[in-house]
Structures are given as structure tokens and as C-alpha cells.
Design an enzyme around this catalytic site. Structure first.
Site, PDB file in Angstrom:
ATOM      1  N   TYR A   1       0.846  -1.315   0.056  1.00  0.00           N
ATOM      2  CA  TYR A   1      -0.044   0.196   0.113  1.00  0.00           C
ATOM      3  C   TYR A   1       0.763   1.059  -0.076  1.00  0.00           C
ATOM      4  CZ  TYR A   1      -4.183  -2.923   1.296  1.00  0.00           C
ATOM      5  OH  TYR A   1      -5.161  -3.576   1.177  1.00  0.00           O
TER       6      TYR A   1
ATOM      7  N   LYS B   1       2.596 -15.162   3.023  1.00  0.00           N
ATOM      8  CA  LYS B   1       2.369 -16.164   1.794  1.00  0.00           C
ATOM      9  C   LYS B   1       4.034 -16.201   1.475  1.00  0.00           C
ATOM     10  CE  LYS B   1       0.073 -17.365  -2.096  1.00  0.00           C
ATOM     11  NZ  LYS B   1      -0.860 -18.596  -1.675  1.00  0.00           N
TER      12      LYS B   1
ATOM     13  N   ASP C   1      -4.084 -17.873   2.124  1.00  0.00           N
ATOM     14  CA  ASP C   1      -5.447 -18.412   1.449  1.00  0.00           C
ATOM     15  C   ASP C   1      -5.805 -19.439   2.394  1.00  0.00           C
ATOM     16  OD1 ASP C   1      -2.714 -19.580   1.001  1.00  0.00           O
ATOM     17  OD2 ASP C   1      -3.076 -20.313  -0.993  1.00  0.00           O
TER      18      ASP C   1
ATOM     19  N   ASP D   1      -5.730  -6.212   6.052  1.00  0.00           N
ATOM     20  CA  ASP D   1      -7.055  -5.558   5.502  1.00  0.00           C
ATOM     21  C   ASP D   1      -8.096  -6.448   4.993  1.00  0.00           C
ATOM     22  OD1 ASP D   1      -8.678  -3.382   4.325  1.00  0.00           O
ATOM     23  OD2 ASP D   1      -7.309  -2.780   2.695  1.00  0.00           O
TER      24      ASP D   1
ATOM     25  N   ASP E   1     -11.570  -7.492   7.830  1.00  0.00           N
ATOM     26  CA  ASP E   1     -13.050  -7.435   7.244  1.00  0.00           C
ATOM     27  C   ASP E   1     -13.863  -8.854   7.182  1.00  0.00           C
ATOM     28  OD1 ASP E   1     -12.652  -4.776   6.959  1.00  0.00           O
ATOM     29  OD2 ASP E   1     -13.614  -4.420   4.927  1.00  0.00           O
TER      30      ASP E   1
END
Ligand code: NAD
Length: 359
Positions: free
Chosen positions: A138, A193, A225, A249, A253
Site C-alpha cells: 500500500y 505468503k 489463502d 485489510d 473485514d
């Protein structure tokens, strides 16, 4: 203890009023809280032409903690990006160095039916996601658009971002997460990851190394994942999750929805000095603003997090959290969490009920 209060836009002022009401009741028991209010977001733009005026930023910098409502309104969507209300929150994160985002996802037994998952999968859920907030893809440079210099599509227009993490950035978020786990069930899952990304192999190596300083915490690693899958399959297996900005992020959520309503979820964003910004996880909900029907509990629970993390009053934080539980146990519900047989209440009535439950 100086608390900067930034109500913002939409339902922000309504929900902040209830959180301040609860804090003032706590103050009556011998705590010296000073509240200083300042405009932020669209309200600040309307008043002074900028979503994060210098005076608001200075107030936030000098305060022991910041209590933040929400920012944003559709009427500002046509403004240039740097003037949009949402830029205020990014500016506060950057200027205060708020690198650690703590998002608890707790399912109150009284709201088990509000979750989209079966009650047996989520009842008793109590997990904490620690998300790195100021690094990763980001913020990584370089980024932009260009003509592809090589590869199968050389010469074609392309866009790119850069995923990067430095050692100190990973170390400091790992320490926050291990310490949080020490205060809970002493289990930490680091989500990465590493099988594909160099950045996250580095992340995994450093989290493992820091883990040696916390022998009482059981550390495991999970690919993102799989973590996304496990969060809906068996979320109660988790205690604390630590991860990077982008994975955090998305996963936070996802986790928030396990609890049924966005109106229930608090958050804390902390810097190295323990200063923090505390806000509900939801936005300014312009669709219901001014109607007195917004759920103030996420903001009240954010105020509890503020007492625990920045003002070092953990017992008072516990008091607020159990007062929220009592109000729910009495059957009081704002419309977003209302169910048959429950008593529908307004934003202010819910705040009053929490104050009354504080005793
Ligand atoms: P939102 O979270 O504001 O609302 C989504 C839905 O949830 C709406 O139907 C809303 O009515 C409902 N809702 C949210 N909070 C509630 C509460 N406390 N009680 C009852 N219902 C609640 O998200 P959105 O509609 O996508 O965004 C609205 C504005 O908020 C936009 O301008 C967006 O940029 C901004 N936003 C701000 C923040 C922030 O301030 N940190 C975060 C997210 C979105």
C-alpha cells in the site's frame, strides 16, 4: 489524561457523543479526563477547506489518545483526492506513526444469531487481528503506470506497485502481536505468503526469530489463502493473528463479518509511544445519519480499548465491556442488530443503557 475527540461526518458526532457520555461516567469515579474536540474530514473541509487542518493534527499529536468517529460523505466524492474526507485518516496514521492496527472480533453470546455462520461455529468467538498499517504494497515505492519495459507484453501500458517490508517494521509489529498474545490465550498465528513472495519469507523468518523472545507464546504460521478459509471454517481455533497491511485489510473485514454487525466492532491504531487512535471499524454511514438510529457500541468499545492501551486503565476498560454485554443481555438493540422479541432503542438510549450498566 488528554483525549482529542474528532467526531467527523455522518453518524460520527452521534456515536462519539455516546462514547464521551460513557467516558464522563468513568471519570466520575476519580479519573481526570480532559476532552478537546476538533473537526476532521468533511466537517473540517466545510469549515476550513482541508480535511485534516493543522490545528486538528496538532491536537491529535499532543493528546494522550485520539477518539475518532468516522469521516466521509458522498457529497465530497467529486473533490480532488487530497481534499477528500478519507485523506484525514491516512494523514493521521502517517503523521502519528500509527503502525499497529488492533481489531478484535468478539461475538457476544446475545448476538450469536446475527452471524452469517452457524452459531456453533462462532459462539464464544474472541480473536484479535494485529495488522501492520504503514508499510507493505500500500505504501511501497516505486509505483505507478508506465510502458512495460520487458516480458511478454513489453511496450504495452502497465501499472505496478511494490511490496516491501524492512526488518524494523516487521520486528515492531511482531513485538506488538506477541505481547498481545501474552495478555490473552498465548497463541499467535503469523499469516504470510512465504511460498510465493520473498517479502513474506522475510516476514516469516523475522517473526520466527522474534518468537524466541516469547517462549510462553505458541507461534504458528499459516498461508493467507488457508487463513481466509480457516476464518470461516473454524474461526475459534485462532487467538491472535499477525499479518501485513494488505492481508490484514482483507482478513480483518472477513473476521468482522463473523460477528454479525459492523456496528459492534472497535479498533485501535497504535504508534511506538503507545499513543493511539481509536475508532469504530465502520464508516460514516451517511444513509442513516441524523436519524438517531446508529449503533454506538463499536465506538463505546473503541473507548474501552483506549482506556486499556493508551491510558493504562485496564479495569475500567473491562467495566465498559461488561456494561455493553449487560445492555445487550437486557434485550436492548439498535435497528442494525434488532431481532424479534428484542427492544428497539435509539443511539442515545443505547448509550444511556451502557452508562446505567456501569453502576
Ligand atoms: P459504512 O460503514 O459507513 O456503511 C455501510 C453500511 O453499514 C451502511 O448501510 C450503514 O448504514 C451501516 N452502518 C455502518 N455503521 C453503522 C452503525 N454504527 N450502526 C448501524 N449501521 C451502520 O460504509 P460505506 O457506506 O461504504 O461508506 C460511507 C462513507 O464512510 C464513505 O464516504 C466512506 O469513504 C466512509 N468510510 C470511512 C471510514 C473511516 O472513517 N474510517 C471507514 C469506511 C468508510
Amino acid at each position: 489524561m488528554n483525549i482529542a475527540v474528532l467526531p467527523g461526518d455522518g453518524i460520527g458526532p452521534e456515536i462519539i457523543a455516546e462514547a464521551v457520555k460513557v467516558l464522563r461516567r468513568i471519570a466520575q469515579d476519580g479519573f481526570d479526563f480532559t476532552f478537546e474536540f476538533a473537526p476532521v474530514g468533511g466537517a473540517a473541509y466545510a469549515a476550513s477547506g482541508h480535511p485534516l487542518p493543522e490545528a486538528t493534527l496538532n491536537l491529535a499529536r499532543s493528546a494522550d489518545a485520539v477518539l475518532f468517529g468516522a469521516v466521509g460523505d458522498w457529497k465530497y466524492d467529486t473533490l480532488e483526492r487530497h481534499l477528500r474526507p478519507e485523506q484525514a485518516i491516512l494523514g493521521l496514521r502517517k503523521n502519528l506513526g500509527l503502525f499497529a492496527n488492533l481489531r478484535p472480533a468478539v461475538l457476544y453470546a446475545e448476538l450469536a444469531d446475527a452471524s452469517s455462520l452457524k452459531p456453533e461455529v462462532v459462539s464464544g468467538l474472541d480473536i484479535l487481528i494485529v495488522r501492520e498499517l504503514t508499510g507493505d504494497i500500500y505504501f511501497g515505492q516505486p509505483r505507478g503506470r508506465r510502458t512495460a519495459p520487458d516480458g511478454a507484453f513489453a511496450g504495452q501500458p502497465e501499472a505496478f506497485d511494490t511490496m516491501r517490508y524492512s526488518r524494523p517494521e516487521i520486528e515492531r509489529i511482531a513485538h506488538v502481536a506477541f505481547k498481545a498474545a501474552q495478555g490473552r490465550n498465548k497463541r499467535l498465528t503469523s499469516v504470510d505468503k512465504a511460498n510465493v513472495l520473498e517479502t513474506f519469507q522475510f516476514w516469516k523468518d523475522i517473526v520466527t526469530e522474534i518468537g524466541q523472545q516469547y517462549p510462553d507464546v505458541q507461534l504458528d504460521h499459516m498461508y493467507v489463502d488457508n487463513a481466509a478459509m480457516q476464518l470461516v471454517k473454524a474461526p475459534k481455533k485462532f487467538d491472535v493473528i499477525v499479518t501485513g497491511n494488505m492481508f490484514g485489510d482483507i482478513l480483518s473485514d472477513e473476521a468482522s463479518m463473523l460477528t454479525g454487525s459492523i456496528g459492534m466492532l472497535p479498533s485501535a491504531s497504535l504508534n511506538e509511544k503507545g499513543q493511539g487512535l481509536y475508532e469504530p471499524s465502520h464508516g460514516s454511514a451517511p444513509d442513516i445519519a441524523g436519524q438517531g438510529i446508529a449503533n454506538p457500541l463499536a465506538t463505546i468499545l473503541s473507548a474501552a480499548m483506549m482506556l486499556r492501551h493508551s491510558l493504562k486503565l485496564p479495569q475500567q476498560a473491562d467495566r465498559i465491556e461488561s456494561a455493553v454485554q449487560k445492555a445487550l443481555a437486557q434485550g436492548l438493540r439498535t435497528p442494525d442488530i434488532h431481532a424479534p422479541g428484542m427492544q428497539k432503542v435509539s443511539t442515545a438510549q443505547m448509550g444511556d443503557a451502557v452508562v446505567a450498566a456501569l453502576g
